[in-house]
Enzyme design. Structure first.
Site, short mmCIF file in Angstrom:
data_model
loop_
_atom_site.label_atom_id
_atom_site.label_comp_id
_atom_site.label_asym_id
_atom_site.label_seq_id
_atom_site.Cartn_x
_atom_site.Cartn_y
_atom_site.Cartn_z
N GLY A 45 0.77 -1.23 0.00
CA GLY A 45 0.00 0.00 0.00
C GLY A 45 0.80 1.29 0.00
O GLY A 45 0.46 2.24 -0.70
N ASP A 104 -4.12 3.06 11.60
CA ASP A 104 -5.51 2.85 12.01
C ASP A 104 -5.52 2.57 13.52
O ASP A 104 -5.51 3.51 14.32
CB ASP A 104 -6.05 1.68 11.17
CG ASP A 104 -7.50 1.35 11.41
OD1 ASP A 104 -8.22 2.18 11.96
OD2 ASP A 104 -7.93 0.23 11.05
N VAL A 154 -11.36 3.48 3.48
CA VAL A 154 -11.00 4.24 2.28
C VAL A 154 -10.12 3.43 1.35
O VAL A 154 -9.41 2.50 1.78
CB VAL A 154 -10.28 5.57 2.65
CG1 VAL A 154 -11.21 6.48 3.43
CG2 VAL A 154 -9.00 5.32 3.44
N ARG A 166 -6.09 0.22 -5.81
CA ARG A 166 -4.84 0.88 -5.42
C ARG A 166 -4.46 1.97 -6.41
O ARG A 166 -3.82 2.95 -6.05
CB ARG A 166 -3.69 -0.14 -5.37
CG ARG A 166 -3.80 -1.17 -4.27
CD ARG A 166 -2.48 -1.93 -4.16
NE ARG A 166 -2.59 -3.17 -3.41
CZ ARG A 166 -2.56 -3.28 -2.09
NH1 ARG A 166 -2.44 -2.21 -1.35
NH2 ARG A 166 -2.65 -4.45 -1.49
#
Ligand code: 5GP
Length: 176
Positions: A45, A104, A154, A166
């Protein structure tokens, strides 16, 4: 670009993202002025953010990658993480910036900081693209951040849903 139907709304446009990354790159360049910086990116990511951020930094940078896997893929019960692909080079004596796509619960960053701190870097800090502060479970010292976001799932700019989305150039809330 017309968003796919699974997208509820766009949170940050491509232009807003580029402008913010430029500012954070300048902030980092100033904080580490006169030094060399090693950027560590967590596959997959954060690679999108890393490449944009590296271009916005004006001091010399090196890059290295690691990959992690979570034992639990359940968001509601975050599991233990482990390194599935380690860095290629040593961190000894280096100024290290861990580049994350999103913080997170904070569990991943806490684990990575603990692991990387054991490798004798000269300094170690965190830069995250997105910071989902309402979901924090453990303290995660974020030194640089691009955007704070609410507790919504998201995608885009490197963030996936089942490995898709992505490549969206913006950050959007998914219809889940
Ligand atoms: P942590 O909870 O340990 O801080 O974050 C673990 C990982 O959860 C993040 O690196 C990211 O892969 C994933 N994650 C957390 N929130 C989101 C989100 O809103 N969208 C996506 N795509 N991944 C997320």
């Amino acid at each position: 670009m017309t968003p796919p139907p699974e997208i509820e709304k766009i949170l940050f446009t491509e232009e807003q993202i580029q402008a913010r990354i430029k500012d954070v790159g300048a902030e980092i360049s100033e904080a580490y002025a006169g030094r060399e910086l090693k950027l560590i990116s967590v596959l997959k990511g954060s690679v999108f953010f890393l490449t944009a951020l590296a271009r916005a930094i004006t001091i010399p940078v090196k890059i290295d990658f690691l990959a992690i896997s979570s034992f639990s893929s359940n968001r509601a019960a975050p599991g233990v993480v482990r390194i599935s692909k380690d860095l290629d080079e040593s961190l000894e004596g280096e100024d290290v910036l861990l580049v994350e796509d999103i913080v997170d619960t904070g569990l991943t960053v806490r684990y990575l900081l603990h692991t990387l701190a054991g490798r004798q870097p000269n300094s170690l800090a965190v830069c995250t693209f997105l910071d989902k502060t309402p979901r924090r479970l453990v303290q995660a010292p974020v030194r640089f951040r691009c955007f704070e976001i609410p507790d919504r799932f998201v995608v885009g700019f490197g963030l996936d849903y089942n490995q898709l989305y992505r490549n969206l150039p913006y950050v959007a809330v998914m219809k889940l």
